[in-house]
Design a protein around this motif. Structure first.
Motif, PDB file in Angstrom:
ATOM      1  N   UNK A 260       0.832  -1.210   0.000  1.00 45.34           N
ATOM      2  CA  UNK A 260       0.000   0.000   0.000  1.00 45.34           C
ATOM      3  C   UNK A 260       0.870   1.264   0.000  1.00 45.34           C
ATOM      4  N   UNK A 261       1.979   1.211   0.746  1.00 43.82           N
ATOM      5  CA  UNK A 261       2.886   2.364   0.774  1.00 43.82           C
ATOM      6  C   UNK A 261       3.524   2.592  -0.596  1.00 43.82           C
ATOM      7  N   UNK A 262       3.862   1.505  -1.276  1.00 47.19           N
ATOM      8  CA  UNK A 262       4.464   1.633  -2.610  1.00 47.19           C
ATOM      9  C   UNK A 262       3.479   2.277  -3.580  1.00 47.19           C
ATOM     10  N   UNK A 263       2.229   1.844  -3.549  1.00 45.70           N
ATOM     11  CA  UNK A 263       1.217   2.435  -4.422  1.00 45.70           C
ATOM     12  C   UNK A 263       1.101   3.931  -4.179  1.00 45.70           C
ATOM     13  N   UNK A 264       1.024   4.343  -2.921  1.00 46.96           N
ATOM     14  CA  UNK A 264       0.882   5.768  -2.619  1.00 46.96           C
ATOM     15  C   UNK A 264       2.100   6.559  -3.081  1.00 46.96           C
ATOM     16  N   UNK A 327       1.432  -7.212  -4.396  1.00 48.65           N
ATOM     17  CA  UNK A 327       1.053  -6.514  -5.622  1.00 48.65           C
ATOM     18  C   UNK A 327      -0.434  -6.211  -5.683  1.00 48.65           C
ATOM     19  N   UNK A 328      -1.215  -6.710  -4.736  1.00 51.26           N
ATOM     20  CA  UNK A 328      -2.666  -6.504  -4.786  1.00 51.26           C
ATOM     21  C   UNK A 328      -3.042  -5.023  -4.899  1.00 51.26           C
ATOM     22  N   UNK A 329      -2.452  -4.122  -4.088  1.00 48.62           N
ATOM     23  CA  UNK A 329      -2.812  -2.705  -4.265  1.00 48.62           C
ATOM     24  C   UNK A 329      -2.532  -2.182  -5.670  1.00 48.62           C
ATOM     25  N   UNK A 330      -1.423  -2.614  -6.280  1.00 48.35           N
ATOM     26  CA  UNK A 330      -1.104  -2.178  -7.637  1.00 48.35           C
ATOM     27  C   UNK A 330      -2.047  -2.812  -8.657  1.00 48.35           C
ATOM     28  N   UNK A 331      -2.411  -4.063  -8.429  1.00 48.61           N
ATOM     29  CA  UNK A 331      -3.362  -4.729  -9.330  1.00 48.61           C
ATOM     30  C   UNK A 331      -4.705  -4.012  -9.293  1.00 48.61           C
ATOM     31  N   UNK A 332      -5.143  -3.653  -8.095  1.00 41.34           N
ATOM     32  CA  UNK A 332      -6.410  -2.935  -7.966  1.00 41.34           C
ATOM     33  C   UNK A 332      -6.353  -1.580  -8.663  1.00 41.34           C
ATOM     34  N   UNK A 333      -5.141  -1.035  -8.799  1.00 46.85           N
ATOM     35  CA  UNK A 333      -4.966   0.243  -9.497  1.00 46.85           C
ATOM     36  C   UNK A 333      -4.733   0.051 -10.993  1.00 46.85           C
ATOM     37  N   UNK A 334      -4.742  -1.223 -11.464  1.00 50.95           N
ATOM     38  CA  UNK A 334      -4.694  -1.478 -12.899  1.00 50.95           C
ATOM     39  C   UNK A 334      -3.430  -2.109 -13.433  1.00 50.95           C
ATOM     40  N   UNK A 335      -2.461  -2.470 -12.585  1.00 54.55           N
ATOM     41  CA  UNK A 335      -1.221  -3.049 -13.089  1.00 54.55           C
ATOM     42  C   UNK A 335      -1.416  -4.509 -13.484  1.00 54.55           C
ATOM     43  N   UNK A 336      -0.948  -4.925 -14.670  1.00 48.58           N
ATOM     44  CA  UNK A 336      -1.018  -6.337 -15.056  1.00 48.58           C
ATOM     45  C   UNK A 336      -0.057  -7.187 -14.228  1.00 48.58           C
TER      46      UNK A 336
END
Length: 389
Positions: A260-264, A327-336
């Motif tokens: 989550x911190x990485x996504x932000x 990677x779930x937060x990034x996947x939820x933001x659209x990352x393959x």
């Protein structure tokens, strides 16, 4: 960081974040009657403590979370709930998500029925007296009651005693505490791309582990596999078109805090996070490849599959998101993502227990994983396709 610098990676750094830290304390349980016996338990992560002197109450058994949910409000006033389940071994670990709900929400469900504590059968598949810990959560509108997991053999014993139809009395003591805000972080190292270094292919594992064992399979193995794969590419002396970013995630076990911190931190560069895959399912061989990518990127995935088939990796669902929990937060933001699925048949014998130690790891299986991640990381980073759908 020192090791990654020594290995020769680029841009080695920590991206810090803060977290609330929970620590385990003294913990014990015993069946007082009708057949006195000490029990092997472990506090679930985030649980509140019992009173300092412990607590006692009638132990009321339930076969499942569904059965506990069906109990009448107030029916557990002043009592301790025990909840079992029927988790089974699966190669892909699919049972864990379903039965793991008991660990995550069981305390609040039991509190809603009036319980003063909850004891669950460990969310695992072993037959040792090693209880499985893991993170749990409380609902804001429910009382917070102590929550612990019972080893599977002790759970079997409780269920045998319950089948006799006699009331059971339990004594429980747990002394965990929240020590306040501490710093964690994601450790990052890169192989900088030669043409489009701002475009990133992510691999990695998570650095934190539960305290009962040593974290060898969860997730020391994943850290080692992905670091070794990146090192193979680095030692080849060739730079891919795009950057390979090795991320050793912090604080995965307590809620994907590193992810989550990485996504932000990287939200403004989401389009440049091209694709990712994490190793976080133990140390057994990869047996399946799944992915969720654009039609344009499918030939790259096809080539990865072709190269990995000789080492026992079969093609799976080619429209399946995954790639690992961080990677779930990034996947939820659209990352393959692309997932290299390991054989998890025995994973939950060891996961989150005292038995998570280095002797369980086979070097040849690690080699096969390293090869698979090296193929994925190189081909994805050296391609010029758009993986996003």
């Amino acid at each position: 960081m020192a090791k990654l610098k020594q290995l020769g990676f680029d841009s080695v750094r920590v991206e810090p974040f803060e977290m609330q830290t929970w620590m385990r304390g003294e913990e014990s349980a015993e069946l007082i009657s009708p057949f006195p016996q000490p029990l092997e338990i472990t506090s679930l992560g985030g649980s509140v403590a019992t009173p300092e002197q412990g607590l006692e109450g009638e132990l009321v058994p339930f076969a499942s979370l569904a059965e506990l949910r069906a109990a009448a409000p107030g029916s557990l006033d002043g009592k301790i709930a025990y909840v079992g389940h029927a988790m089974q071994r699966t190669q892909d670990g699919s049972s864990y998500g379903f039965y793991g709900e008991l660990r995550r929400v069981g305390a609040s469900v039991a509190a809603g029925k009036g319980a003063i504590a909850v004891l669950i059968r460990s969310i695992g598949t072993d037959s040792h007296r090693f209880p499985h810990t893991g993170q749990m959560n409380y609902q804001d509108d429910m009382p917070r009651i102590p929550a612990a997991a019972l080893s599977n053999p002790d759970a079997d014993q409780i269920e045998r005693v319950a089948s006799r139809g006699q009331p059971m009395q339990l004594r429980l003591k747990m002394m965990p505490e929240v020590v306040g805000t501490t710093e964690s972080g994601n450790v990052i190292a890169e192989i900088r791309g030669r043409e489009n270094p701002e475009e990133v292919v992510i691999i990695g594992g998570h650095l934190d582990s539960w305290d009962l064992g040593t974290g060898a399979i969860d997730d020391g193995a994943g850290v080692a596999i992905t670091t070794a794969a990146a090192k193979l590419i680095l030692d080849a002396g060739k730079r891919p078109r795009r950057t390979i970013r090795l991320i050793l995630w912090g604080a995965e076990e307590v809620g994907l805090l590193g992810g989550r911190a990485y996504l932000e931190r990287h939200r403004d560069a989401l389009e440049q996070q091209l694709i990712g895959s994490e190793s976080d399912f133990g140390a057994e061989r990869v047996w399946q490849l799944t992915a969720q990518v654009s039609e344009q990127a499918q030939p790259v995935v096809d080539l990865i599959g072709e190269l990995l088939a000789p080492i026992g990796v079969a093609r799976g669902d080619m429209d399946k998101p995954g790639g690992g929990p961080d990677l779930i937060p990034m996947v939820e933001a659209g990352m393959p993502t692309l997932r290299l699925v390991q054989n998890g048949t025995d994973y939950f014998d060891l996961h989150h227990t005292h038995d998570d130690t280095l002797d369980k790891i086979e070097a040849a299986a690690l080699d096969q994983n390293v090869a698979a991640f090296a193929v994925f990381a190189w081909l994805a980073a050296d391609s010029n396709v758009n993986f996003r759908q």
